[in-house]
Design a protein around this motif. Sequence first.
Motif, PDB file in Angstrom:
ATOM      1  N   MET A 473      -3.488   0.940 -10.881  1.00  0.00           N
ATOM      2  CA  MET A 473      -3.734  -0.494 -10.792  1.00  0.00           C
ATOM      3  C   MET A 473      -2.469  -1.211 -10.333  1.00  0.00           C
ATOM      4  SD  MET A 473      -6.907  -0.804 -11.821  1.00  0.00           S
ATOM      5  CE  MET A 473      -7.086  -2.540 -12.232  1.00  0.00           C
ATOM      6  N   GLY A 474      -2.646  -2.442  -9.855  1.00  0.00           N
ATOM      7  CA  GLY A 474      -1.535  -3.338  -9.606  1.00  0.00           C
ATOM      8  C   GLY A 474      -0.460  -2.746  -8.709  1.00  0.00           C
ATOM      9  N   MET A 475       0.784  -2.901  -9.127  1.00  0.00           N
ATOM     10  CA  MET A 475       1.914  -2.440  -8.328  1.00  0.00           C
ATOM     11  C   MET A 475       1.922  -0.927  -8.157  1.00  0.00           C
ATOM     12  SD  MET A 475       3.405  -5.150  -7.397  1.00  0.00           S
ATOM     13  CE  MET A 475       3.481  -6.895  -7.827  1.00  0.00           C
ATOM     14  N   ASP A 476       1.239  -0.190  -9.021  1.00  0.00           N
ATOM     15  CA  ASP A 476       1.171   1.262  -8.881  1.00  0.00           C
ATOM     16  C   ASP A 476       0.404   1.683  -7.638  1.00  0.00           C
ATOM     17  OD1 ASP A 476       2.639   1.560 -11.168  1.00  0.00           O
ATOM     18  OD2 ASP A 476       0.908   1.881 -12.469  1.00  0.00           O
ATOM     19  N   LEU A 477      -0.362   0.751  -7.047  1.00  0.00           N
ATOM     20  CA  LEU A 477      -1.112   1.073  -5.833  1.00  0.00           C
ATOM     21  C   LEU A 477      -0.228   1.109  -4.593  1.00  0.00           C
ATOM     22  CD1 LEU A 477      -4.402  -0.950  -6.384  1.00  0.00           C
ATOM     23  CD2 LEU A 477      -4.143   1.523  -6.327  1.00  0.00           C
ATOM     24  N   LYS A 478       1.033   0.753  -4.722  1.00  0.00           N
ATOM     25  CA  LYS A 478       1.917   0.835  -3.559  1.00  0.00           C
ATOM     26  C   LYS A 478       1.984   2.252  -3.006  1.00  0.00           C
ATOM     27  CE  LYS A 478       5.019  -3.035  -4.654  1.00  0.00           C
ATOM     28  NZ  LYS A 478       6.411  -3.438  -4.949  1.00  0.00           N
ATOM     29  N   ASP A 479       1.785   3.230  -3.863  1.00  0.00           N
ATOM     30  CA  ASP A 479       1.831   4.630  -3.435  1.00  0.00           C
ATOM     31  C   ASP A 479       0.475   5.149  -2.982  1.00  0.00           C
ATOM     32  OD1 ASP A 479       4.548   4.728  -4.084  1.00  0.00           O
ATOM     33  OD2 ASP A 479       4.119   5.292  -6.157  1.00  0.00           O
ATOM     34  N   ALA A 484      -5.150   0.647  -1.992  1.00  0.00           N
ATOM     35  CA  ALA A 484      -4.594  -0.705  -1.953  1.00  0.00           C
ATOM     36  C   ALA A 484      -5.281  -1.559  -0.902  1.00  0.00           C
ATOM     37  CB  ALA A 484      -3.092  -0.646  -1.684  1.00  0.00           C
ATOM     38  N   ASP A 485      -5.704  -0.939   0.199  1.00  0.00           N
ATOM     39  CA  ASP A 485      -6.475  -1.629   1.245  1.00  0.00           C
ATOM     40  C   ASP A 485      -5.817  -2.945   1.665  1.00  0.00           C
ATOM     41  OD1 ASP A 485      -8.505  -2.054   3.064  1.00  0.00           O
ATOM     42  OD2 ASP A 485      -9.850  -2.987   1.615  1.00  0.00           O
ATOM     43  N   GLY A 486      -4.512  -2.884   1.938  1.00  0.00           N
ATOM     44  CA  GLY A 486      -3.820  -4.080   2.399  1.00  0.00           C
ATOM     45  C   GLY A 486      -3.498  -5.085   1.318  1.00  0.00           C
ATOM     46  N   MET A 487      -3.486  -4.679   0.058  1.00  0.00           N
ATOM     47  CA  MET A 487      -3.195  -5.608  -1.035  1.00  0.00           C
ATOM     48  C   MET A 487      -1.874  -6.328  -0.796  1.00  0.00           C
ATOM     49  SD  MET A 487      -2.728  -4.801  -5.124  1.00  0.00           S
ATOM     50  CE  MET A 487      -4.468  -4.503  -5.403  1.00  0.00           C
ATOM     51  N   ASP A 488      -1.892  -7.620  -1.017  1.00  0.00           N
ATOM     52  CA  ASP A 488      -0.687  -8.437  -0.914  1.00  0.00           C
ATOM     53  C   ASP A 488       0.026  -8.377  -2.264  1.00  0.00           C
ATOM     54  OD1 ASP A 488       1.221 -10.447  -0.784  1.00  0.00           O
ATOM     55  OD2 ASP A 488      -0.020 -11.720   0.489  1.00  0.00           O
ATOM     56  N   PHE A 489       1.003  -7.493  -2.376  1.00  0.00           N
ATOM     57  CA  PHE A 489       1.662  -7.291  -3.665  1.00  0.00           C
ATOM     58  C   PHE A 489       2.515  -8.495  -4.046  1.00  0.00           C
ATOM     59  CE2 PHE A 489       0.800  -2.919  -2.253  1.00  0.00           C
ATOM     60  CZ  PHE A 489       0.148  -2.442  -3.376  1.00  0.00           C
ATOM     61  N   GLY A 490       3.018  -9.210  -3.070  1.00  0.00           N
ATOM     62  CA  GLY A 490       3.748 -10.432  -3.388  1.00  0.00           C
ATOM     63  C   GLY A 490       2.852 -11.472  -4.021  1.00  0.00           C
ATOM     64  N   ARG A 491       1.652 -11.638  -3.453  1.00  0.00           N
ATOM     65  CA  ARG A 491       0.703 -12.589  -4.023  1.00  0.00           C
ATOM     66  C   ARG A 491       0.268 -12.138  -5.420  1.00  0.00           C
ATOM     67  NH1 ARG A 491      -2.274 -16.156  -1.389  1.00  0.00           N
ATOM     68  NH2 ARG A 491      -0.227 -16.714  -0.578  1.00  0.00           N
ATOM     69  N   HIS A 512       0.471   1.359 -19.412  1.00  0.00           N
ATOM     70  CA  HIS A 512       0.362   1.382 -17.957  1.00  0.00           C
ATOM     71  C   HIS A 512       0.283  -0.020 -17.354  1.00  0.00           C
ATOM     72  CE1 HIS A 512       0.207   5.705 -17.701  1.00  0.00           C
ATOM     73  NE2 HIS A 512      -0.670   5.726 -18.686  1.00  0.00           N
ATOM     74  N   PHE A 513      -0.337  -0.968 -18.048  1.00  0.00           N
ATOM     75  CA  PHE A 513      -0.378  -2.327 -17.515  1.00  0.00           C
ATOM     76  C   PHE A 513       1.003  -2.968 -17.517  1.00  0.00           C
ATOM     77  CE2 PHE A 513      -5.085  -3.784 -17.946  1.00  0.00           C
ATOM     78  CZ  PHE A 513      -5.406  -2.933 -16.908  1.00  0.00           C
ATOM     79  N   ALA A 514       1.837  -2.642 -18.496  1.00  0.00           N
ATOM     80  CA  ALA A 514       3.181  -3.219 -18.541  1.00  0.00           C
ATOM     81  C   ALA A 514       3.978  -2.831 -17.308  1.00  0.00           C
ATOM     82  CB  ALA A 514       3.905  -2.756 -19.808  1.00  0.00           C
ATOM     83  N   PRO A 518       4.223  -6.047 -13.739  1.00  0.00           N
ATOM     84  CA  PRO A 518       5.496  -6.444 -14.366  1.00  0.00           C
ATOM     85  C   PRO A 518       5.587  -7.954 -14.515  1.00  0.00           C
ATOM     86  CG  PRO A 518       5.825  -5.819 -12.067  1.00  0.00           C
ATOM     87  CD  PRO A 518       4.412  -5.472 -12.401  1.00  0.00           C
ATOM     88  N   GLY A 519       5.974  -8.386 -15.689  1.00  0.00           N
ATOM     89  CA  GLY A 519       6.065  -9.819 -15.946  1.00  0.00           C
ATOM     90  C   GLY A 519       6.621 -10.097 -17.322  1.00  0.00           C
TER      91      GLY A 519
END
Length: 740
Positions: A473-479, A484-491, A512-514, A518-519
């Motif tokens: 999920m989330g930022m872990d999809l960068k890999d 991710a299908d073009g997910m805008d991780f900045g947004r 895993h959500f932490a 990240p926040g």
Amino acid sequence: MIPLLSIVLPVHGVERFLPDCLDSLRAETAAPGEVEIIAVDDLSPDGCGAILDRYAAGDDRLRVRHLTENLGLGGAREAGLAEAGGRWVWFVDSDDRLLDGALDAVLAELRAEEERAASGLPPADVLLTDFVHVYNDGGTEPNPWHHHLTGPELAAGCTAADHPDLLRAVMAVWNKVLRRDYLLGLGVSFGRGYYEDISVTYPALLAAGRLRFLDRPCYAYRRGRPGAITSTPSPKHADAFAQYEEIFAFLDRRPGPLRATVFERTVRQALTVYDTPGLVPSASRPDFFRRITAHIARHRPPGHLFPRGPRGLPYRLAARGARRSYDELRRTRALPRAARRGTLAVAPAVRRVVRGGARFAVYNVFRRLPLDEHLAVYAAYWHRGYACNPAAIYERARELAPQIRGVWVVETPAQAAALPPGVPYVLLNSPGYLRAMATAKYFVNNVNFPHTMGKRPGSVHLQTQHGTPLKSMGMDLKDHPIAADGMDFGRLQEAVDRWDYLVSPNPHTSEHFARAFPGRYRILETGYPRNDRLALATAEECAAVREALGIRTGQRTVLYAPTHREARGGYLPLLDLPELARRLGPGHTVLVRTHYFHTGGAGDLTAGPDAARIVDVSDHPVVEDLYLAADALVTDYSSMMFDYAVLDRPITLFAPDWDEYRAVRGVYFDLLAEPPGAVATTTGQAADALLAGDPDPQLRARFRERFCPWDDGHAAERVVREVFPSGAQATAPDRRVLTA
């Protein structure tokens, strides 16, 4: 003596903030002559000039230049740079301030760079510093782009090509200390008008032979003050396009590997300005959008492709100049749903003209009203209706916090009609919606609210999510780019930065959500409120649900619920449902629930007279009803297994493509090594497992111990007591990550 550091301070109309800024420009460790401050009075209409002169009389580091004409922020910076003699220069905005100890910390880094140069090694060209946001109510928030600047290479020193993610961070000049000779050698200058600094910061980062990041908050950037361009409606926001031209002219002179990244970043910034409520006046919006289209056509690198699917759709519409379609997409989300359905003919969904500019103007007017301390806005699944964790929290809050009025956001009158009796609602994009979004104290959602509806200081955002994560999920999809299908991780990070609370159903999810999100929010380890109904369900309730669904008495009922597969597109039933029905026989009923990304039902469910009855329940509004009705669950990798396990009923995994799914999507644990029940890879094996009843209850017991430890029927109560005040007043939460 040549100063080590010159601080350039452009000043205009900031009389209220200037003394605080000047007081912050102090260092305990600075040697005489090591720091100079060049303040440029840009024909300020208030008392700034007198304040500067008074400070200069008592501080020999400070020199003041009073301009005889207003040059604007960019021109004032150029005037100050022309007088700066330091080996390094730091452009500080006079309505901001340095944090305590910041100047000492920066000077220490610059001395180290000077020693490096003296030994024959190349010094840094740019030193980036961390910062915080400061709001008018005194609240602070950490740098929301910090994650783009972390990493050992940037801490030690690298180029932008080595760490291209830094171009996704804020491109302002005020958190960047530049080597003066390097800056002057770039042949760039600050622009006129708005966004004047990006014509310097982009080139400075792109051309640097060595960049470093000081991972310490040094700068306090003031957000939301009256007169700031980030909150001021003006046609001058179109000044950005002139700065973009300067950036790409620099790239033409000095080509580099990051042109496509810069292009994407400028397009995103332009669209963000266009989308931000009220920034671009209504009369200027058509021309602004045309300039975005022209910018894309002029500077799009050959062969460049925007992201596939819904995430890239806004960019493709902007490239085509389809402003009405774009506005419809941003305001009503009609196009993302059409795209998720796999619909090719999306044009009919965008024929309605939406007057977005006027809507944003109304929204901004409402934002001037005080926060309504007793109003909570609820939504679920992109405004589809009353469901999931938000619905469970709403019901419990009516009992435990009756002073908090809840209102639901739904998209259509039909969805409003389907709400339980007496539940207040507003229709998406209606005046009531705009007022609620602008003034509510509390926001509860299992996805994110639209990014165009900014978070106000003092408001409280409760993110519930809607499932225990097996898949990444989330930022872990960068890999996992396919998933991710073009997910805008900045947004995504911008959305996460709004969260004050995140509900967790179990320790696995907290862990895993932490990381994936990240926040500085607080994780509420309460269990999922939506599962309270399952934990407290009685035999009478289950029988009533089965009767309402038309399930005959004595029928053994199986719920089949496959998940979405990014690599395979729409709904693709790998399980042969007619064959399963024939094997189970007429004593069974099979309920089929497709993923909510898919529409059009479950296809041909004909099974014959001597087979189980198959019922498509994909459109049934309450999934918990289906759990209560089912004697057993068949799923693949859906998070529904974690919820259904609360009932302690048999679960069969149908996993013929586990290796493919794990490789494409990424997973957090090996499900086949720790299953909740029998594992099947063929329809026959699935049928055999269902007919066997409950062959290995110990598997389910271990699964429940790990994933259902907090499901005691009181999760919603715990959330409500934590988030909502017991009295009439509320305070902003302590935003920190708490994990198990």
